[in-house]
Design a protein around this motif. Structure first.
Motif, PDB file in Angstrom:
ATOM      1  N   LEU A 147       0.841  -1.189   0.000  1.00 29.26           N
ATOM      2  CA  LEU A 147       0.000   0.000   0.000  1.00 29.26           C
ATOM      3  C   LEU A 147       0.878   1.241   0.000  1.00 29.26           C
ATOM      4  CD1 LEU A 147      -2.883  -0.849   2.474  1.00 29.26           C
ATOM      5  CD2 LEU A 147      -3.061  -0.446   0.023  1.00 29.26           C
ATOM      6  N   PRO A 148       0.459   2.270  -0.754  1.00 24.79           N
ATOM      7  CA  PRO A 148       1.230   3.506  -0.783  1.00 24.79           C
ATOM      8  C   PRO A 148       1.233   4.181   0.588  1.00 24.79           C
ATOM      9  CG  PRO A 148      -0.537   3.516  -2.440  1.00 24.79           C
ATOM     10  CD  PRO A 148      -0.743   2.315  -1.587  1.00 24.79           C
ATOM     11  N   ASN A 149       2.268   4.951   0.873  1.00 26.10           N
ATOM     12  CA  ASN A 149       2.350   5.668   2.144  1.00 26.10           C
ATOM     13  C   ASN A 149       1.486   6.922   2.147  1.00 26.10           C
ATOM     14  OD1 ASN A 149       4.033   3.993   3.645  1.00 26.10           O
ATOM     15  ND2 ASN A 149       5.837   4.764   2.553  1.00 26.10           N
TER      16      ASN A 149
ATOM     17  N   PRO B 243      -1.454   9.236   2.223  1.00 24.03           N
ATOM     18  CA  PRO B 243      -2.784   8.895   2.737  1.00 24.03           C
ATOM     19  C   PRO B 243      -3.859   8.863   1.668  1.00 24.03           C
ATOM     20  CG  PRO B 243      -1.981  10.978   3.681  1.00 24.03           C
ATOM     21  CD  PRO B 243      -0.858  10.397   2.897  1.00 24.03           C
ATOM     22  N   ILE B 244      -3.799   9.774   0.696  1.00 24.05           N
ATOM     23  CA  ILE B 244      -4.826   9.784  -0.352  1.00 24.05           C
ATOM     24  C   ILE B 244      -4.681   8.556  -1.245  1.00 24.05           C
ATOM     25  CG2 ILE B 244      -5.711  11.022  -2.356  1.00 24.05           C
ATOM     26  CD1 ILE B 244      -4.966  13.622  -1.011  1.00 24.05           C
ATOM     27  N   GLU B 245      -3.458   8.302  -1.688  1.00 23.57           N
ATOM     28  CA  GLU B 245      -3.233   7.150  -2.566  1.00 23.57           C
ATOM     29  C   GLU B 245      -3.545   5.843  -1.837  1.00 23.57           C
ATOM     30  OE1 GLU B 245      -2.734   7.054  -5.757  1.00 23.57           O
ATOM     31  OE2 GLU B 245      -2.823   9.236  -5.795  1.00 23.57           O
ATOM     32  N   ARG B 246      -3.245   5.846  -0.553  1.00 23.68           N
ATOM     33  CA  ARG B 246      -3.515   4.658   0.263  1.00 23.68           C
ATOM     34  C   ARG B 246      -5.016   4.378   0.316  1.00 23.68           C
ATOM     35  NH1 ARG B 246      -0.181   2.424   4.041  1.00 23.68           N
ATOM     36  NH2 ARG B 246      -1.167   1.264   5.719  1.00 23.68           N
ATOM     37  N   LEU B 247      -5.792   5.432   0.539  1.00 22.95           N
ATOM     38  CA  LEU B 247      -7.243   5.297   0.603  1.00 22.95           C
ATOM     39  C   LEU B 247      -7.807   4.836  -0.733  1.00 22.95           C
ATOM     40  CD1 LEU B 247      -9.763   5.665   2.288  1.00 22.95           C
ATOM     41  CD2 LEU B 247      -9.729   8.096   1.744  1.00 22.95           C
ATOM     42  N   ILE B 248      -7.327   5.442  -1.809  1.00 25.56           N
ATOM     43  CA  ILE B 248      -7.797   5.044  -3.142  1.00 25.56           C
ATOM     44  C   ILE B 248      -7.466   3.575  -3.391  1.00 25.56           C
ATOM     45  CG2 ILE B 248      -7.445   5.393  -5.621  1.00 25.56           C
ATOM     46  CD1 ILE B 248      -6.983   8.394  -4.960  1.00 25.56           C
ATOM     47  N   ALA B 249      -6.245   3.183  -3.038  1.00 28.96           N
ATOM     48  CA  ALA B 249      -5.837   1.796  -3.271  1.00 28.96           C
ATOM     49  C   ALA B 249      -6.717   0.824  -2.487  1.00 28.96           C
ATOM     50  CB  ALA B 249      -4.368   1.616  -2.876  1.00 28.96           C
ATOM     51  N   LEU B 250      -7.061   1.183  -1.242  1.00 25.79           N
ATOM     52  CA  LEU B 250      -7.902   0.300  -0.416  1.00 25.79           C
ATOM     53  C   LEU B 250      -9.322   0.232  -0.958  1.00 25.79           C
ATOM     54  CD1 LEU B 250      -6.692   1.219   3.167  1.00 25.79           C
ATOM     55  CD2 LEU B 250      -6.662  -1.050   2.134  1.00 25.79           C
ATOM     56  N   LEU B 251      -9.869   1.402  -1.326  1.00 19.53           N
ATOM     57  CA  LEU B 251     -11.236   1.421  -1.855  1.00 19.53           C
ATOM     58  C   LEU B 251     -11.322   0.678  -3.176  1.00 19.53           C
ATOM     59  CD1 LEU B 251     -12.742   4.971  -1.226  1.00 19.53           C
ATOM     60  CD2 LEU B 251     -13.504   2.802  -0.295  1.00 19.53           C
ATOM     61  N   ALA B 252     -10.266   0.779  -3.988  1.00 23.05           N
ATOM     62  CA  ALA B 252     -10.269   0.139  -5.305  1.00 23.05           C
ATOM     63  C   ALA B 252     -10.283  -1.387  -5.187  1.00 23.05           C
ATOM     64  CB  ALA B 252      -9.055   0.591  -6.118  1.00 23.05           C
ATOM     65  N   ARG B 253      -9.953  -1.904  -4.011  1.00 22.34           N
ATOM     66  CA  ARG B 253     -10.006  -3.355  -3.794  1.00 22.34           C
ATOM     67  C   ARG B 253     -11.420  -3.826  -3.492  1.00 22.34           C
ATOM     68  NH1 ARG B 253      -4.774  -4.620   0.066  1.00 22.34           N
ATOM     69  NH2 ARG B 253      -3.214  -3.775  -1.347  1.00 22.34           N
ATOM     70  N   THR B 254     -12.333  -2.865  -3.217  1.00 18.47           N
ATOM     71  CA  THR B 254     -13.716  -3.219  -2.931  1.00 18.47           C
ATOM     72  C   THR B 254     -14.365  -3.788  -4.184  1.00 18.47           C
ATOM     73  OG1 THR B 254     -13.718  -1.232  -1.577  1.00 18.47           O
ATOM     74  CG2 THR B 254     -15.822  -2.316  -1.879  1.00 18.47           C
ATOM     75  N   PRO B 255     -15.085  -4.923  -4.052  1.00 11.21           N
ATOM     76  CA  PRO B 255     -15.749  -5.486  -5.226  1.00 11.21           C
ATOM     77  C   PRO B 255     -16.699  -4.472  -5.853  1.00 11.21           C
ATOM     78  CG  PRO B 255     -15.866  -7.008  -3.373  1.00 11.21           C
ATOM     79  CD  PRO B 255     -15.294  -5.725  -2.846  1.00 11.21           C
ATOM     80  N   GLY B 256     -16.646  -4.314  -7.157  1.00 11.57           N
ATOM     81  CA  GLY B 256     -17.546  -3.425  -7.862  1.00 11.57           C
ATOM     82  C   GLY B 256     -17.048  -1.997  -7.939  1.00 11.57           C
TER      83      GLY B 256
END
Ligand SMILES: [Zn+2]
Length: 200
Positions: free
Chosen positions: A4-6, A8-21
């Motif tokens: 995960l990126p350090n 905070p914005i990129e980290r959040l995007i990366a986590l949300l992008a893992r959500t199905p759909g």
């Protein structure tokens, strides 16, 4: 979590992008929108995520996901306890609930039999279903499994296992397309299929 990126914005995007759909593009748009009003959107969301992660668990009776076990459906005195609808997963249970088509209880199988995928009867909640029926009071089991090869094979297997218990076994009839997943059907189709169930 790894990778995960350090930032905070990129980290959040990366986590949300893992959500199905939710792809990366939608995740980026959602994050940008939320960052405009973080107090109104992000903090309640963070709270809700924490609460859900800590409180929600599978119902010990039916396998539904809820903050309480037994779940709200199993506890509901208005529900017809003579009737158990067997579904593949929680998505299908929620779809039937959205359709307001079933007034009884549920039983989440946790999948369907799949010889190729290595899923055998012991991997599914079949024994807990038999135990529930063994406690008495159940008169009908509605097998609401997908009309796929594996779903149909599972329904047949289940029917054989249920036969000695003496309960009536029915299954969904018209409306469910061959190869169709239950949770993507519209509510009307799902309701019609449940109403038109017939003995197997
Ligand atoms: Zn339950």
């Amino acid at each position: 979590m790894r990778d995960l990126p350090n930032d905070p914005i990129e980290r959040l995007i990366a986590l949300l992008a893992r959500t199905p759909g939710l792809g990366r593009r939608s995740a980026r748009r959602a994050v940008l929108k939320m960052l405009m009003h973080p107090q109104d959107t992000m903090l309640p969301l963070a709270d809700a995520l924490t609460q859900a992660a800590q409180a929600v668990r599978p119902c010990e009776t039916c396998g539904n996901l809820d903050a309480r076990s037994p779940c709200g459906i199993c506890r509901d005195p208005q529900r017809d306890r003579h009737l158990i609808c067997v579904v593949e997963g929680v998505a299908e249970l929620w779809a039937l609930e959205r359709a307001h088509a079933h007034r009884g209880l549920y039983h989440v199988l946790g999948g369907v039999l799949s010889p190729l995928g290595g899923v055998g009867p012991e991997d599914l909640a079949i024994q807990p279903l038999l135990s529930r029926i063994g406690e008495g009071g159940v008169e009908e089991v509605i097998v609401a499994l997908p009309a796929t090869v594996d779903g149909t094979a599972t329904a047949h297997y289940l029917t054989d296992r249920l036969k000695p218990t003496g309960v009536a076994v029915t299954r969904l009839a018209q409306g469910v397309p061959v190869g169709g997943a239950l949770d993507v059907l519209d509510e009307g189709t799902l309701a019609a299929a449940l109403r038109a169930r017939r003995p197997v």
